[in-house]
Scaffold this motif. Structure first.
Motif, PDB file in Angstrom:
ATOM      1  N   GLN A 188      55.990   9.866  10.505  1.00  0.00           N
ATOM      2  CA  GLN A 188      56.347   8.458  10.412  1.00  0.00           C
ATOM      3  C   GLN A 188      57.152   8.110  11.663  1.00  0.00           C
ATOM      4  O   GLN A 188      58.344   8.389  11.761  1.00  0.00           O
ATOM      5  CB  GLN A 188      57.175   8.204   9.151  1.00  0.00           C
ATOM      6  N   GLU A 189      56.475   7.489  12.634  1.00  0.00           N
ATOM      7  CA  GLU A 189      57.088   7.266  13.933  1.00  0.00           C
ATOM      8  C   GLU A 189      58.301   6.342  13.843  1.00  0.00           C
ATOM      9  O   GLU A 189      59.324   6.580  14.493  1.00  0.00           O
ATOM     10  CB  GLU A 189      56.053   6.678  14.901  1.00  0.00           C
ATOM     11  N   ASP A 190      58.215   5.287  13.040  1.00  0.00           N
ATOM     12  CA  ASP A 190      59.325   4.336  12.985  1.00  0.00           C
ATOM     13  C   ASP A 190      60.584   4.947  12.379  1.00  0.00           C
ATOM     14  O   ASP A 190      61.701   4.602  12.754  1.00  0.00           O
ATOM     15  CB  ASP A 190      58.919   3.073  12.221  1.00  0.00           C
ATOM     16  N   CYS A 191      60.414   5.879  11.477  1.00  0.00           N
ATOM     17  CA  CYS A 191      61.564   6.550  10.848  1.00  0.00           C
ATOM     18  C   CYS A 191      61.901   7.883  11.507  1.00  0.00           C
ATOM     19  O   CYS A 191      62.931   8.492  11.173  1.00  0.00           O
ATOM     20  CB  CYS A 191      61.296   6.800   9.371  1.00  0.00           C
ATOM     21  N   LYS A 192      61.013   8.338  12.397  1.00  0.00           N
ATOM     22  CA  LYS A 192      61.196   9.625  13.071  1.00  0.00           C
ATOM     23  C   LYS A 192      61.342  10.762  12.055  1.00  0.00           C
ATOM     24  O   LYS A 192      62.245  11.603  12.126  1.00  0.00           O
ATOM     25  CB  LYS A 192      62.431   9.606  13.989  1.00  0.00           C
ATOM     26  N   GLU A 193      60.409  10.796  11.105  1.00  0.00           N
ATOM     27  CA  GLU A 193      60.459  11.859  10.114  1.00  0.00           C
ATOM     28  C   GLU A 193      59.063  12.135   9.564  1.00  0.00           C
ATOM     29  O   GLU A 193      58.167  11.299   9.655  1.00  0.00           O
ATOM     30  CB  GLU A 193      61.397  11.487   8.963  1.00  0.00           C
ATOM     31  N   TRP A 194      58.899  13.335   8.997  1.00  0.00           N
ATOM     32  CA  TRP A 194      57.653  13.697   8.339  1.00  0.00           C
ATOM     33  C   TRP A 194      57.675  13.183   6.904  1.00  0.00           C
ATOM     34  O   TRP A 194      58.676  13.313   6.208  1.00  0.00           O
ATOM     35  CB  TRP A 194      57.455  15.212   8.340  1.00  0.00           C
ATOM     36  N   LYS A 195      56.562  12.616   6.477  1.00  0.00           N
ATOM     37  CA  LYS A 195      56.455  12.058   5.140  1.00  0.00           C
ATOM     38  C   LYS A 195      55.329  12.776   4.391  1.00  0.00           C
ATOM     39  O   LYS A 195      54.207  12.878   4.883  1.00  0.00           O
ATOM     40  CB  LYS A 195      56.163  10.559   5.216  1.00  0.00           C
ATOM     41  N   GLY A 196      55.626  13.270   3.201  1.00  0.00           N
ATOM     42  CA  GLY A 196      54.675  14.081   2.459  1.00  0.00           C
ATOM     43  C   GLY A 196      53.542  13.283   1.845  1.00  0.00           C
ATOM     44  O   GLY A 196      53.754  12.181   1.326  1.00  0.00           O
ATOM     45  N   MET A 197      52.333  13.847   1.898  1.00  0.00           N
ATOM     46  CA  MET A 197      51.202  13.293   1.182  1.00  0.00           C
ATOM     47  C   MET A 197      51.180  13.880  -0.227  1.00  0.00           C
ATOM     48  O   MET A 197      51.758  14.944  -0.490  1.00  0.00           O
ATOM     49  CB  MET A 197      49.882  13.604   1.896  1.00  0.00           C
ATOM     50  N   ARG A 198      50.510  13.214  -1.138  1.00  0.00           N
ATOM     51  CA  ARG A 198      50.384  13.666  -2.523  1.00  0.00           C
ATOM     52  C   ARG A 198      49.073  14.423  -2.691  1.00  0.00           C
ATOM     53  O   ARG A 198      48.044  14.008  -2.168  1.00  0.00           O
ATOM     54  CB  ARG A 198      50.400  12.444  -3.449  1.00  0.00           C
ATOM     55  N   ARG A 199      49.141  15.556  -3.415  1.00  0.00           N
ATOM     56  CA  ARG A 199      47.886  16.229  -3.764  1.00  0.00           C
ATOM     57  C   ARG A 199      47.234  15.409  -4.872  1.00  0.00           C
ATOM     58  O   ARG A 199      47.673  15.449  -6.025  1.00  0.00           O
ATOM     59  CB  ARG A 199      48.111  17.665  -4.222  1.00  0.00           C
ATOM     60  N   SER A 200      46.210  14.661  -4.528  1.00  0.00           N
ATOM     61  CA  SER A 200      45.519  13.827  -5.504  1.00  0.00           C
ATOM     62  C   SER A 200      44.806  14.691  -6.524  1.00  0.00           C
ATOM     63  O   SER A 200      44.993  14.551  -7.740  1.00  0.00           O
ATOM     64  CB  SER A 200      44.525  12.897  -4.801  1.00  0.00           C
ATOM     65  N   HIS A 201      43.988  15.605  -6.049  1.00  0.00           N
ATOM     66  CA  HIS A 201      43.312  16.585  -6.894  1.00  0.00           C
ATOM     67  C   HIS A 201      42.630  17.587  -5.980  1.00  0.00           C
ATOM     68  O   HIS A 201      42.189  17.247  -4.887  1.00  0.00           O
ATOM     69  CB  HIS A 201      42.280  15.922  -7.813  1.00  0.00           C
ATOM     70  N   GLY A 202      42.567  18.829  -6.435  1.00  0.00           N
ATOM     71  CA  GLY A 202      41.874  19.859  -5.665  1.00  0.00           C
ATOM     72  C   GLY A 202      42.356  19.938  -4.229  1.00  0.00           C
ATOM     73  O   GLY A 202      43.544  20.125  -3.952  1.00  0.00           O
ATOM     74  N   PRO A 210      49.658   4.244   4.831  1.00  0.00           N
ATOM     75  CA  PRO A 210      49.943   5.236   5.875  1.00  0.00           C
ATOM     76  C   PRO A 210      50.380   4.550   7.167  1.00  0.00           C
ATOM     77  O   PRO A 210      50.255   3.325   7.302  1.00  0.00           O
ATOM     78  CB  PRO A 210      48.594   5.936   6.051  1.00  0.00           C
ATOM     79  N   PRO A 211      50.912   5.304   8.140  1.00  0.00           N
ATOM     80  CA  PRO A 211      51.303   4.718   9.426  1.00  0.00           C
ATOM     81  C   PRO A 211      50.133   3.983  10.080  1.00  0.00           C
ATOM     82  O   PRO A 211      48.974   4.368   9.930  1.00  0.00           O
ATOM     83  CB  PRO A 211      51.726   5.935  10.249  1.00  0.00           C
TER      84      PRO A 211
END
Length: 254
Positions: A188-202, A210-211
């Protein structure tokens, strides 16, 4: 002295009981289980597997695929490779079949529900029909490295259900070696941090909103590459990503 010896023996026995499951389920040793097969009109896999692979899950590894029960591990087991061989010496070969996990399923006390192609591959030449007549067979299995000759780096696809630019889902494919992808994050460039994705399934990971710029991804890998290591894909998704398009990373997992 006698009490000390007895305590030492009990301590050794306790340690053995703790370590025994780990020893039995070592990735290098075979584990005994059972396997069956599912119906398929063309003997390949199914495009509707729980891993979310779609058509890729039908034909990957030449259709030598499997649904698994506890090895599914809430989706982190998707894409793992196993050597499965049946134990009847009259009909079963010594090499068995190498399968890729594409689905979740439970049979008659089985760990594997194989595609017909994979089930037949466990048999000696000209004995597949006899093996099929059993339905469920005793097997032994172990995890092995996934080998993809034409894909030496990690690859993912923007899932068809993605909607640019408001919803991004990615499907992770071609995970080489004995590795699991346990987390995915976007920068996340504006926040200067990594943002986790959710495991939707499988093997499908998603994120709403998203950015908007180029999307940099990193993946947490556990297995032959180490446990919990983060690897960054330097070549990001383009500004105008499209559903259904596959992207190579520069991440080598061998």
């Amino acid at each position: 002295m006698e009490g000390s010896t007895k305590c030492g023996f009990l301590g050794y026995l306790f340690l053995l009981l703790v370590l025994l499951p780990v020893m039995c389920y070592s990735q290098d040793n075979f584990v005994y289980s059972r396997a069956t097969y599912y119906g398929s009109p063309d003997c390949y896999g199914t495009p509707s597997g729980a891993c979310g692979f779609g058509e890729f899950g039908r034909t990957v590894n030449d259709g030598n695929v499997a649904a698994v029960s506890y090895l599914y591990r809430n989706g982190s087991g998707c894409g793992a490779c196993y050597q499965v061989r049946c134990t009847n010496p009259k009909y079963c070969s010594g090499s068995g079949a190498i399968v890729v996990v594409t689905d979740h399923g439970e049979g008659d006390y089985t760990d594997f529900i194989l595609s017909p192609r994979a089930y037949a591959k466990m048999a000696h030449p000209n004995t597949a029909l006899q093996l099929f007549s059993y339905g469920v067979v005793d097997v032994e299995f172990r995890r092995v490295s996934c080998q993809y000759p034409y894909y030496s780096t990690l690859k993912f696809k923007v899932h068809e259900h993605s909607r640019f630019p408001d919803y991004l889902a990615i499907l992770i494919i071609y995970v080489a070696g004995k590795n699991d992808i346990t987390a995915v994050e976007l920068w996340q460039e504006d926040c200067k941090e990594w943002k986790g994705m959710r495991r939707s399934h499988g093997a499908v990971w998603d994120m709403a909103n998203p950015p908007k710029d180029n999307i940099k991804l990193r993946f947490q890998v556990s297995g032959s590459m180490g446990y919990g290591n983060w690897v960054v894909a330097n070549n990001a998704l383009p500004n105008y990503w499209k559903p259904g398009v596959a992207y190579d990373t520069d991440i080598n997992l061998y």
